[in-house]
Design an enzyme around this catalytic site. Sequence first.
Site: not given
Length: 840
Positions: A529-531, A533-534, A536, A550, A647
């Site tokens: 996935g894409q968090g 801030f970067g 994973v 991450k 969050d």
Amino acid sequence: MCFINLANLFFVLFMLCRYVLDFAIAIDTITSSQSMKDPETISSEDGNFTLGFFTPQNSTKRYVGIWWKSQSTVIWVANRNQPLNDSSGVVTISEDGNLVVMNGLKHVIWSTNVSNTSSNTSAQLSDSAKLVLTEITTGTILWDSFQQPSNALLPGLKLSSNKRSGTNNELTSWESPSNPSVGSFYLSVVKRINIVQVFIWNETRPYWRSGPWNGGVFTGIPDMTTYIDGFKGVDDDEGNTYIYYTVQSTIGFVVYMLNSKGRFEQIWWDDEKKQLQICWTSQESDCDVYGICGPFSSCNSQSSPICSCLKGFEPMNKEEWNRQNWTSGCVRRSRLKCERVKEQNASLDLKEDGFWEMKMVKVPDFPEGSPVTPDICRSQCLENCSCVAYSHDDNIGCISWTGNLLDIQQLSSDGLDLYVRVAHSELGKGSNKTIIITIIVIMGTFIIVSCAYLVWRASNHPDKIWHLIKSRKRNNKGFDQFNNGESPENSSQTVIEELSQVKLQELLVFDFERVATATNNFHLSNKLGQGGFGPVYKGKLQDGQEIAVKRLSTASGQGLEEFMNEVVVISKLQHRNLVRLLGCCVEGDEKMLIYEYMSNKSLDVFVFDPSKSKLLDWSKRRSIIEGIARGSLYLHRDSRLKIIHRDLKASNILLDEEMNPKISDFGMARIFGGSEDQANTNRVVGTYGYMSPEYAMQGLFSEKSDVFSFGVLVLEIISGRRNSVFYDDELALSLLGFAWIQWKEGNILPLIDPTIYNPNHHKDILRCIHIGLLCVQEHAIDRPIIAGVISMLISEVAFLPPPSQPAFIRRQNMLNLVSPIDCHTNSSLNTISNTTIHGR
């Protein structure tokens, strides 16, 4: 004697005819008296399609499916997630009139699951490969297999999206070529602001996109009329958007399959060679992977490298870009007019912005459409400070973009022309060889002089130059880059203090090479996935342990702070409902966190997927709700620190092998002092749909902010629907608004996911909805604390006060709520970090 023999002969012929007649009737039909036992089959009238039991290659499991010509061309599977272990399976009509698959113990492992049926039903396989359950007396169709597709799009099968109900009819991939169970990829129709596209998703992340549908073709697929023909798109009056295709009988068998690797392929049966041929695939190059080049860049498979910034933009992080890690994308090089106009010296430069034309491209995602002419489209974009690009199609009309330009692809043919907004100063820039040569000469001269100076210093003062090199290395390594605007000396001191607080030596420190090996050099196939801030990645260490990595994007100025914050916070936390941090990697520009890997990924993967939501019954969802509450209680009250997560959302709740929830992603968490209960921030972070009103609009956050997010989660878990989806076109209701209306009217059944409802659980589900509504009340003072929530969950006698109206019962533009549109870059504005963008 002859008479008797003749009579016997007639009797034998009569019984034989009856047997043949019964067999003929059963050739394409299943009734309550005529079952299909393994290895029996039934066929369509034309003989092209067969329903029967099959075993995939390299498997021993038995499934019930429909295939074309041979079992190597299975196009639909009934018991995908419930295989038979032997050949004792039976397909029959049950007592309640449903078509069912039973194992040798007479247990139902799959059913059409239709309510209000009668016992007088039959199932028939049609010439279109559709398995139809019909009420015999009235001829009413109760169910058909096109309503529950597998991984194949057949002629006449309609992919649909209903924005009112939030339901989709979509394709889901096989787990692997030998396992028909629901895999990671699914294909669905998405309609945003009157523009329809088809997406392939990897779990909840976009993986491929068709580009806008213009009524005849998908504009992002080159040569579509050559390879893909017969597609139609329809909007009805009930909120449904359909995409389907038809095939002329002379062409033969054409089907579209979503394979286990996420490729959507057009397959044609070659009657001469008696085998299937792949005529077209959705992924012909890396450029077909969604957003591979990041925002404000374009992908061209014929170029090397394949990614390039748009005119007027430059790489956000040049080091990553040079390593061919393009996910951070590009940023604007020169400010636009509306950003300069309010500066003090703006009068010196008020030249109008212009547009740079890109021909034959797949235009970016998140388009907005309006039916105006090209000239009006251009002027509207130019007058709107938020508009960054526009395009025009004769059938769609004006298409414009106000956010990041993501997933642009240069096509070899077709596509649309895209006009990207650039500052006036960028319009005249070109390839000036004289300037380039001059710059190269100056840089070369500078490098030579600098090297000569260093050599001279080294020969005369070796001790000083060695000290200088060691100092430079120290200042450029690891956490010393975490300066947040401070001087290097202050930054280093701050980092040392933070590291001593969290006792970094207690964590396992991984070197970069070990992490890269574990993730296959951060291969795209390992990306989970894409968090915010970067990305994973999934990885496997040499000892076989699976990990989740991450990887902080160095392009994010705020990312270093969030990385440090996550190390500080999570290293102090230990609870069964919090994800466990195994270690970290700090090497050069690389900042990575290594977590325990959760095999079931995140909660949203199950709750919002109609095919996977069935795996979470009410007792399991109830357990997940309670687990999230207990994890939140630990953060708020039971840990050594008081922590506000800020969050909490479905994608940040990970599930272990036993579906136990674990709260993750503490990059935005805040630590409170012993006497603190509330704080204020001028940078609002979080995800649209989960933020409390006092936080979104005033920057105020407390444990009641997390309680609000928890309440949204509870209602999403119960309903199986996202809060950020319309549930009523006229009222524009969010999930909170929809739940509130149903609650006030005393009619909660439309809110509950049908796959979990059971009259025996009605009271408990109703209580949890009540608790969820208490948590999302508009005023923070009215919401319970998380300890009170747990008391309500575990005690049936605990008193529940009546809830008041939730916040945000109508879906609005959160960006406008938080911060009015303002192009003045020097003003102090709250910002919102929208860490997830959902296309469903």
